[in-house]
Design an enzyme around this catalytic site. Structure first.
Site, short mmCIF file in Angstrom:
data_model
loop_
_atom_site.label_atom_id
_atom_site.label_comp_id
_atom_site.label_asym_id
_atom_site.label_seq_id
_atom_site.Cartn_x
_atom_site.Cartn_y
_atom_site.Cartn_z
N SER A 1 14.02 -0.84 -22.00
CA SER A 1 13.68 -0.55 -23.54
C SER A 1 13.91 1.09 -23.77
CB SER A 1 12.15 -0.78 -23.91
OG SER A 1 11.46 0.12 -22.83
N GLY A 2 13.83 1.60 -22.41
CA GLY A 2 14.01 3.04 -22.85
C GLY A 2 12.74 3.78 -22.56
N GLY A 3 11.69 3.28 -22.23
CA GLY A 3 10.50 3.63 -21.90
C GLY A 3 10.14 3.90 -20.56
N CYS B 1 -7.69 -5.56 12.94
CA CYS B 1 -7.60 -5.14 11.46
C CYS B 1 -8.92 -4.57 11.08
CB CYS B 1 -7.26 -6.42 10.65
SG CYS B 1 -6.66 -5.85 9.20
N GLU C 1 -1.66 -8.97 13.43
CA GLU C 1 -2.51 -10.15 13.28
C GLU C 1 -1.88 -11.31 12.86
OE1 GLU C 1 -6.76 -10.70 11.07
OE2 GLU C 1 -5.59 -8.85 10.40
N LYS D 1 -11.73 -12.61 16.44
CA LYS D 1 -12.12 -11.54 15.52
C LYS D 1 -13.65 -11.62 15.31
CE LYS D 1 -10.52 -9.21 11.31
NZ LYS D 1 -9.41 -9.32 10.26
#
Length: 654
Positions: free
Chosen positions: A295-297, A175, A45, A114
């Site tokens: 951060s290790g998270g 679309c 599109e 369209k």
């Protein structure tokens, strides 16, 4: 007797207003289609100008340059002897339309505007275009002189029409028309259309691709025929990612489908020729990679794994002989002779991670960040921010004569929050400093883009510090829930052998901004927020997808959570959520851009349009909670159906 027909669809990495680049990619896709014997080529599109032009669609320049590209396509020998179906904006009777232009051998066959616009979520098409509401009606469109000079035509058909050939009949959808309950393919199928085409700019969203495939399959399940689907690929300069997946379905079965996320995808199966071109690795001309505070998270580890997955894809593409990807990689690393050996080695070149420790950081998170960095191959640094934090607090103390204390040391809630925020904001400043100068310190040119790592649930509640290290150039996970991020990390641990992720997944999420207790973390995200991340996902979907305010959300959750929580406990969670949401909504005005991935995203740039200033007390709604809670307490344990009827009555009374 039937005759064989070869048609081609494609997904292209088009960019808004990149007329030269867009034209070149269109021509290459046509050339590829012809090389495999196709007689019809379908593109995405608005592929000529790019779908994401937004308010540039208002400008006459956009329309002018689109016609100039169309002229180039008409004149090119590449477009001869194949029906080309391209997308562009066109002004007809002073009304702007989103159109498909079909042409063959320098003659425009028809222009199809369209009819059903996408105007929800991230889409704002009616802001720039009008729908064509004249069913089965065709008008004359007067071509611009520059096009007349090439085609020899003064006018061409414009409107709701199909293309008939000696062998078949082709009908067009654009679309969102596929997603509408009254899709044009329904009536076209009744009228004898055999080949249906859909040119899309459909962005990625988690769990959306399956819906798309089912719609395409259903389009030809009942009436039969061929359905071609073309889509854009890449970001087009905006906050969404168009995920390709060009496909062909025949009589309800998908016979060929392009990949969703590959850098360069060419699929050649029977009726399909699909091509996508990778987008630039980095937007900045001086960008030489990324920097991430690790951060290790779960969150920052997810961002790190996304970069690692990128390196895996790049190495696979280079191994497969993709010269364009290799060219981009060499440009980013600043070495024209560079050839990546493996993802880990490439990651060391383009990705820098840093653990920013304070006196409140634990050894557990430090080691988890270090182990993950070692496994993915990033250039890793350990930075201690205590000197900077104490320097800032020293300035405050010199002016006011006061030194704030944490709550654990007898400080007030205001002091406690301010001390957490200053740590978080120092990390942001240091992240940008190291992003600008760390390559300079290594004797390499360029700078790094800073990556953020705040998930969609934290944005929903505002559980982050404004202008902290979540403030970055881009946040890859800003549209993804904590639940989905954990699933992603589990996938990476299993498929990419990143064993360090298992300890990260097992650890409780924590900001580590308050003092440790005996060297262990005393602060957790879920305790701070007063609810779990899984509960937040449920609440987020109710707020956005189910369109619930506080009262209707409570009425739904007392049933959903009836086996785990009492009505009063549900009420407290709902009230707490809306207090946090409304008090912190202002943070969404400055949040780092992220790509849209979740249907309940609170992104206020275009997807979730709401005020950013609220009366956070919600007192009117709280009276309704009280009445329902009193009803439950006085009524005892009732059957579910009885609850439902009586709550309906109470909602009316409230």
């Amino acid at each position: 007797m039937g005759r064989k027909v070869t048609v081609a669809t494609c997904c292209l990495n088009q960019w808004a207003l990149d007329f030269e680049g867009n034209c070149e990619r269109i021509l290459r896709s046509i050339e590829e289609a012809k090389a495999h014997g196709a007689k019809y080529r379908l593109g995405p599109e608005l592929e000529i100008c790019g779908y994401g032009c937004a308010d540039h669609f208002y400008e006459s320049d956009t329309l002018l340059h689109s016609f100039q590209v169309l002229r180039n396509l008409l004149e090119s020998p590449v477009t001869q002897d194949i029906i080309c179906d391209v997308g562009m904006p066109i002004m007809h009777h002073n009304v702007r339309y989103n159109c498909r232009v079909l042409f063959l051998n320098r003659k425009i066959l028809l222009i199809r505007p369209k009819m059903l616009m996408a105007n929800h979520g991230n889409y704002r098409e009616v802001r720039w275009f009008s729908p064509w509401n004249k069913l089965r009606l065709v008008e004359e469109y007067f071509l611009p002189r520059m096009i007349q000079e090439v085609t020899g035509q003064d006018t061409v058909p414009f409107g709701h029409c199909v293309l008939s050939t000696k062998d078949t009949c082709i009908g067009t959808e654009i679309c969102a028309e596929l997603w509408n309950p009254d899709s044009p393919h329904i009536q076209m199928g009744r009228d004898g259309v055999e080949i249906f085409t859909n040119s899309s700019a459909s962005h990625h969203e988690l769990r959306k691709a399956d819906q798309r495939v089912n719609l395409i399959k259903s389009a030809t399940t009942k009436s039969g025929g061929i359905y071609l689907y073309a889509n854009q690929r890449g970001c087009d300069g905006d906050r969404v990612y168009y995920d390709g997946c060009a496909m062909v379905a025949i009589n309800g079965d998908v016979v060929a489908q392009g990949a969703q996320f590959s850098l360069d995808d060419v699929v050649r199966e029977g009726f399909l020729s699909c091509m996508s071109y990778q987008q630039e690795l980095l937007v900045s001309d001086t960008g030489a990679g990324f920097l991430l505070p690790l951060s290790g998270g779960v969150d920052s580890s997810s961002t790190a794994c996304i970069v690692h997955c990128m390196c895996v894809l790049l190495c696979r593409a280079v191994e497969g002989g993709n010269s364009r990807v290799l060219e981009d990689v060499r440009r980013v690393v600043g070495d024209e002779s560079y050839h990546p050996q493996d993802p880990k080695e490439l990651c060391a070149r383009v990705f820098t991670t840093c653990y920013m420790a304070s006196e409140n950081s634990s050894e557990d998170t430090r080691s988890r960040a270090r182990d993950l960095a070692n496994q993915i191959g990033s250039t890793h640094m350990n930075i201690n921010i205590d000197v900077a934090v104490k320097g800032i607090l020293g300035i405050f103390s010199a002016v006011t004569g006061r030194w704030p204390q944490f709550r654990a040391s007898g400080g007030s809630a205001r002091e406690n929050l301010a001390l957490q925020n200053v740590q978080a904001r120092v990390r942001m400043v240091l992240a940008y400093l190291f992003a600008q100068l760390s390559l300079w310190a290594r004797g390499r040119p360029g700078g790094l883009l800073v990556l953020g790592s705040a998930n969609v649930d934290e944005s929903l509640t505002g559980y982050f510090t404004k202008y902290d290290c979540s403030s970055a150039d881009i946040n890859p996970i800003g549209g993804i829930s904590k639940t989905d991020l954990k699933r992603f990390l589990l996938h990476c641990a299993e498929q990419l052998q990143l064993t360090a992720l298992r300890s990260i997944l097992a650890a409780p999420p924590t900001a580590e901004l308050e003092p440790l207790t005996d060297g262990r973390v005393s602060q957790t995200d879920e305790a701070d927020m007063g609810m779990t991340y899984s509960e937040l996902s449920v609440i987020g979907r109710l707020r956005k997808i189910s369109k619930c305010g506080p009262f209707s959300m409570f009425c739904k959750l007392i049933h959903t959570w009836r086996d785990a929580l009492s009505p009063s406990e549900v009420a407290q969670k709902v009230k707490r959520f809306f207090r946090m949401y409304s008090a912190n909504r202002h943070k969404m005005t400055t949040v780092t851009p992220s790509y849209h991935a979740e249907s309940y995203s609170p992104d206020d740039n275009r997807f979730d349009l709401r005020p950013f200033l609220y009366n956070a007390s919600w007192s009117f709604f709280h009276s309704g909670y009280l009445k329902i809670i009193l009803f439950f307490i006085s009524g005892g344990q009732k059957k579910y159906d009885e609850y439902k009827v009586k709550i309906t009555v109470i909602r009316i009374l409230c």
